[in-house]
Write a protein that holds these residues in place. Structure first.
Motif, PDB file in Angstrom:
ATOM      1  N   ALA A 165      15.596 -33.262 -10.407  1.00 30.45           N
ATOM      2  CA  ALA A 165      14.678 -32.178 -10.778  1.00 30.45           C
ATOM      3  C   ALA A 165      15.297 -30.818 -10.465  1.00 30.45           C
ATOM      4  O   ALA A 165      15.172 -29.869 -11.235  1.00 30.45           O
ATOM      5  N   ARG A 166      15.997 -30.756  -9.340  1.00 31.70           N
ATOM      6  CA  ARG A 166      16.613 -29.472  -8.972  1.00 31.70           C
ATOM      7  C   ARG A 166      17.780 -29.125  -9.883  1.00 31.70           C
ATOM      8  O   ARG A 166      18.088 -27.959 -10.094  1.00 31.70           O
ATOM      9  N   THR A 167      18.458 -30.124 -10.412  1.00 32.14           N
ATOM     10  CA  THR A 167      19.533 -29.800 -11.357  1.00 32.14           C
ATOM     11  C   THR A 167      18.950 -29.078 -12.565  1.00 32.14           C
ATOM     12  O   THR A 167      19.589 -28.200 -13.136  1.00 32.14           O
ATOM     13  N   MET A 168      17.708 -29.452 -12.905  1.00 33.40           N
ATOM     14  CA  MET A 168      17.080 -28.824 -14.076  1.00 33.40           C
ATOM     15  C   MET A 168      16.584 -27.414 -13.745  1.00 33.40           C
ATOM     16  O   MET A 168      16.732 -26.494 -14.544  1.00 33.40           O
ATOM     17  N   VAL A 169      16.014 -27.254 -12.540  1.00 31.40           N
ATOM     18  CA  VAL A 169      15.559 -25.911 -12.129  1.00 31.40           C
ATOM     19  C   VAL A 169      16.750 -24.955 -12.077  1.00 31.40           C
ATOM     20  O   VAL A 169      16.740 -23.865 -12.653  1.00 31.40           O
ATOM     21  N   GLU A 170      17.797 -25.390 -11.387  1.00 31.19           N
ATOM     22  CA  GLU A 170      18.977 -24.542 -11.233  1.00 31.19           C
ATOM     23  C   GLU A 170      19.703 -24.368 -12.569  1.00 31.19           C
ATOM     24  O   GLU A 170      20.200 -23.288 -12.889  1.00 31.19           O
ATOM     25  N   GLY A 171      19.751 -25.446 -13.354  1.00 39.96           N
ATOM     26  CA  GLY A 171      20.406 -25.368 -14.664  1.00 39.96           C
ATOM     27  C   GLY A 171      19.711 -24.362 -15.581  1.00 39.96           C
ATOM     28  O   GLY A 171      20.353 -23.587 -16.278  1.00 39.96           O
ATOM     29  N   ALA A 229      22.992 -31.490   0.333  1.00 43.48           N
ATOM     30  CA  ALA A 229      23.056 -31.415  -1.126  1.00 43.48           C
ATOM     31  C   ALA A 229      22.074 -30.385  -1.652  1.00 43.48           C
ATOM     32  O   ALA A 229      22.379 -29.615  -2.545  1.00 43.48           O
ATOM     33  N   VAL A 230      20.897 -30.386  -1.081  1.00 45.80           N
ATOM     34  CA  VAL A 230      19.891 -29.449  -1.567  1.00 45.80           C
ATOM     35  C   VAL A 230      20.181 -28.052  -1.042  1.00 45.80           C
ATOM     36  O   VAL A 230      20.136 -27.079  -1.774  1.00 45.80           O
ATOM     37  N   SER A 231      20.525 -27.959   0.238  1.00 39.78           N
ATOM     38  CA  SER A 231      20.729 -26.621   0.783  1.00 39.78           C
ATOM     39  C   SER A 231      21.882 -25.915   0.096  1.00 39.78           C
ATOM     40  O   SER A 231      21.895 -24.702  -0.020  1.00 39.78           O
ATOM     41  N   ALA A 232      22.845 -26.674  -0.390  1.00 36.60           N
ATOM     42  CA  ALA A 232      23.964 -26.052  -1.078  1.00 36.60           C
ATOM     43  C   ALA A 232      23.526 -25.388  -2.364  1.00 36.60           C
ATOM     44  O   ALA A 232      24.211 -24.516  -2.880  1.00 36.60           O
ATOM     45  N   MET A 233      22.404 -25.796  -2.889  1.00 33.07           N
ATOM     46  CA  MET A 233      21.946 -25.241  -4.158  1.00 33.07           C
ATOM     47  C   MET A 233      20.947 -24.112  -3.954  1.00 33.07           C
ATOM     48  O   MET A 233      20.432 -23.563  -4.895  1.00 33.07           O
ATOM     49  N   ARG A 234      20.662 -23.785  -2.709  1.00 30.66           N
ATOM     50  CA  ARG A 234      19.582 -22.846  -2.468  1.00 30.66           C
ATOM     51  C   ARG A 234      20.131 -21.504  -2.027  1.00 30.66           C
ATOM     52  O   ARG A 234      21.007 -21.427  -1.186  1.00 30.66           O
ATOM     53  N   GLN A 238      25.490 -33.365  -7.655  1.00 29.47           N
ATOM     54  CA  GLN A 238      24.410 -32.401  -7.864  1.00 29.47           C
ATOM     55  C   GLN A 238      24.915 -31.213  -8.683  1.00 29.47           C
ATOM     56  O   GLN A 238      24.287 -30.784  -9.646  1.00 29.47           O
ATOM     57  N   GLU A 239      26.064 -30.688  -8.299  1.00 34.11           N
ATOM     58  CA  GLU A 239      26.613 -29.532  -8.998  1.00 34.11           C
ATOM     59  C   GLU A 239      27.043 -29.911 -10.414  1.00 34.11           C
ATOM     60  O   GLU A 239      26.844 -29.145 -11.360  1.00 34.11           O
ATOM     61  N   THR A 240      27.616 -31.077 -10.569  1.00 35.83           N
ATOM     62  CA  THR A 240      28.039 -31.520 -11.909  1.00 35.83           C
ATOM     63  C   THR A 240      26.841 -31.633 -12.845  1.00 35.83           C
ATOM     64  O   THR A 240      26.874 -31.151 -13.985  1.00 35.83           O
ATOM     65  N   LEU A 241      25.771 -32.236 -12.360  1.00 34.76           N
ATOM     66  CA  LEU A 241      24.586 -32.401 -13.211  1.00 34.76           C
ATOM     67  C   LEU A 241      23.923 -31.056 -13.498  1.00 34.76           C
ATOM     68  O   LEU A 241      23.380 -30.842 -14.576  1.00 34.76           O
ATOM     69  N   THR A 242      23.986 -30.155 -12.525  1.00 34.84           N
ATOM     70  CA  THR A 242      23.421 -28.818 -12.759  1.00 34.84           C
ATOM     71  C   THR A 242      24.193 -28.114 -13.874  1.00 34.84           C
ATOM     72  O   THR A 242      23.599 -27.518 -14.777  1.00 34.84           O
ATOM     73  N   LYS A 243      25.507 -28.203 -13.800  1.00 37.74           N
ATOM     74  CA  LYS A 243      26.320 -27.605 -14.866  1.00 37.74           C
ATOM     75  C   LYS A 243      26.009 -28.280 -16.201  1.00 37.74           C
ATOM     76  O   LYS A 243      25.911 -27.627 -17.230  1.00 37.74           O
ATOM     77  N   LEU A 244      25.861 -29.611 -16.161  1.00 40.30           N
ATOM     78  CA  LEU A 244      25.582 -30.339 -17.397  1.00 40.30           C
ATOM     79  C   LEU A 244      24.249 -29.891 -17.990  1.00 40.30           C
ATOM     80  O   LEU A 244      24.158 -29.597 -19.189  1.00 40.30           O
ATOM     81  N   TYR A 245      23.218 -29.800 -17.142  1.00 39.28           N
ATOM     82  CA  TYR A 245      21.907 -29.427 -17.670  1.00 39.28           C
ATOM     83  C   TYR A 245      21.924 -27.996 -18.205  1.00 39.28           C
ATOM     84  O   TYR A 245      21.296 -27.698 -19.223  1.00 39.28           O
TER      85      TYR A 245
END
Lengths: 413, 170
Positions: A34-40, A69-74, B39-46
């Motif tokens: 879900a966070r990949t989509m928010v960040e994406g 993993a999550v904190s790295a995206m925040r 996580q980063e790969t999927l974020t880039k993909l999305y």
């Protein structure tokens, strides 16, 4: 038996041993789709907008779980953008934060992909490398934003790691899978003595710091008094078997890491009087003790770096600190900066946030530097001693490039 | 077939996430670091999903992205991120059981430089052909071959020192 057959069976033997390795990660997944989509989505928006309106791109994202993993995206905190007009218009007041900052693409001829890897204390010299399509990567050097002729470093995958105010650049290239250290002037490229080595830093006196042997794996922290001098191994504290020298100050103080057998490195200082000092683990904001400190840069008696704390569940967290050599005290920076954090003489620190935005930290204030053409991911690599000039590059993934590196220079008033 | 809706993204990720975690784990040797890379790969993909229909071989494209995120993370670590961070203690003597063998193998793999490690993992553990590894790494097939050779040679030295043996074929 032919040589080729022997080679094939030897290869087969090693591969069969290798394939005993289980590939299933032992810990449960912490990937948050879900966070990949928010960040994406946030990145899509950021790409569409122009550079000047990227503020929403640094809006804090709602907190998620506690994993690395999550904190790295925040984002750690919302980051203010610099004022449109200089706040120092009241001329009697000292300038407390950088103002009027601008970003510019450094020239690279017709080559699009390029990095800035280091800069000198004056901000005039920058060193980097370019990736010509279909040809070998090679190093480049800019003076006052203009490309300079400079002899190529022998070997593959060459990189300048530091440059001093006279334009003496030091760096490393690969001979096979072994690194060799070089020093480069306008006229010559000199391989540093001592065999396999990396050169990490040079000061204005021409003293070079680096590692003899293989960095990270039992190499020895080393100092070369000049580009032609024999290497001088830096003394290690009792019980430590190796380390890496990573930064050198104008007074000759060297910051790096030292390690025990099979353990990771921790911060160490080699002082000009010949003594040395382990840098103690700093205290995190919540009162807990870090397990290590890793230095990243040094200037005028101050070392910038990160404290590292290992959680019991295998997670790892970081906080950025300023270490004052004279007092042996740490000061926590207001946000965690991705490495390297690079200091200026006035106390400002250049770095990137968890969200890859380029920022200057001044006291408790965090000032975002302007972005280049809406690009969102940055690495910084140089900061002048007066804090008025910084450099770095982008690492965005674009529709055309998996990693779109653009060499950039920021100037502030 | 167009692949641009969120439900198609979720369906793709559901089918591939286990494989991506396995690959990242072999690259990193640490499941948390591996999950960061995924996580980063999927974020880039999305972030690029709406335009993804232009990509012919989506799996190869995502593998490329994964490897580059892994290498980029290593590069971001710069000199102060000792690769030993994630290594278990080096085995002092001959391995005595299978779990210890695996620890030695993983340690040996993690001592390879990141790029060489990626080449070895893709070539020998994922069985990708040389040309595809070259494409993913953005280098020539000759470089892949020489990196494979150097990597295996280094692994051989470690395996021989620790008296690791080839398992029986079953």
């Amino acid at each position: 038996m032919t040589q080729e057959y022997r080679d094939m069976t030897e290869e087969d033997r090693i591969v069969r041993i290798l394939r005993q390795l289980p590939d299933e990660p032992p810990a449960p997944s912490t990937v948050d789709v879900a966070r990949t989509m928010v960040e994406g989505r946030r990145r899509r928006r950021a790409r569409r907008w122009s550079a000047g309106v990227g503020l929403a791109a640094v809006t804090a994202i709602a907190a998620g779980g506690g994993t690395a993993a999550v904190s790295a995206m925040r984002e750690t905190a919302p980051v203010p953008v610099p004022a449109a007009t200089p706040v120092a218009s009241r001329s009697s007041e000292p300038v407390k934060t950088p103002t009027g900052c601008r970003v510019a693409l450094l020239p690279t001829g017709d080559i699009t992909k390029a990095l800035v890897t280091s800069g000198d204390p004056t901000g005039r010299y920058l060193a980097g490398r370019v990736y010509p399509p279909g040809r070998k990567v090679h190093t480049v050097l800019w003076k006052d934003g203009v490309l300079q002729p400079r002899p190529a470093m022998p070997g593959a995958d060459a990189s300048f790691e530091d440059i001093n105010s006279a334009g003496l650049a030091v760096g490393t290239s690969f001979d096979g899978d072994r690194q060799q250290a070089y020093a480069s002037t306008a006229e010559t490229t000199t391989r540093l003595k001592g065999g396999r080595a990396v050169a990490a830093a040079v000061n204005d006196k021409g003293v070079i710091a680096g590692t003899l042997g293989e960095p990270h794996f039992g190499g020895v922290p080393t100092r070369w008094p000049s580009l032609t001098a024999a290497p001088v191994k830096l003394p290690l504290p009792a019980g430590f078997i190796g380390g890496d020298a990573g930064a050198i100050a104008e007074d000759g103080t060297i910051a790096g890491t030292v390690q025990r057998t099979g353990k990771e490195g921790t911060g160490y200082l080699w002082l000009p009087d010949g003594s040395g000092r382990l840098m103690p683990p700093p205290t995190f904001k919540d009162g807990s003790k870090a397990t290590h400190f890793w230095p990243e840069s040094i200037i005028d008696g101050v070392v910038l770096g990160r404290g590292i704390r290992d959680g019991g569940d295998g997670s790892r967290s970081f906080e950025s600190f300023r270490y004052r050599i004279a007092t042996g005290k740490y000061e926590r920076l207001p946000i965690e900066l991705f490495p390297p954090a690079i200091g200026a003489a006035n106390g400002w620190v250049l770095g990137t946030t968890n969200g890859y935005a380029p920022v200057v930290v001044s006291g408790e204030e965090v000032v975002q530097l302007p972005k280049y053409k809406g690009m969102t991911e940055y690495v910084v690599s140089a900061f002048s001693a007066d804090g008025k000039s910084g450099a770095g590059y982008t690492t965005d993934t674009t529709d055309a490039e998996p990693v779109a590196n653009r060499p950039l220079r920021w100037t502030c008033s | 077939m167009p692949r641009r809706t969120d439900s198609e993204y979720l369906a793709y990720v559901e089918g591939r996430i286990a494989g991506l975690r396995r690959a990242a784990y072999l690259f990193c040797g640490d499941s948390h670091a591996a999950d960061d890379v995924v996580q980063e790969t999927l974020t880039k993909l999305y972030s690029r999903w709406p335009g993804i229909t232009q990509v012919e071989n989506l799996d190869a494209y995502v593998h490329t992205m994964l490897v580059r995120v892994f290498l980029d993370e290593r590069r971001r670590g710069w000199w102060k991120v000792a690769l030993l961070d994630w290594l278990p203690e080096r085995a002092a003597g001959p391995a005595t059981d299978r779990a210890e063998d695996r620890s030695v193998i993983r340690t040996a793999l993690l001592t390879l430089p990141p790029r060489q490690r990626a080449v070895v993992v893709l070539r020998y553990l994922f069985d990708l052909p040389v040309n595809e590894v070259a494409q993913i790494l953005g280098c020539s097939p000759g470089t892949v071959k020489s990196q494979c050779s150097h990597g295996l040679d280094r692994l051989r030295q470690t395996f021989d020192q620790t008296a690791l043996t080839v398992p029986d074929r079953s």
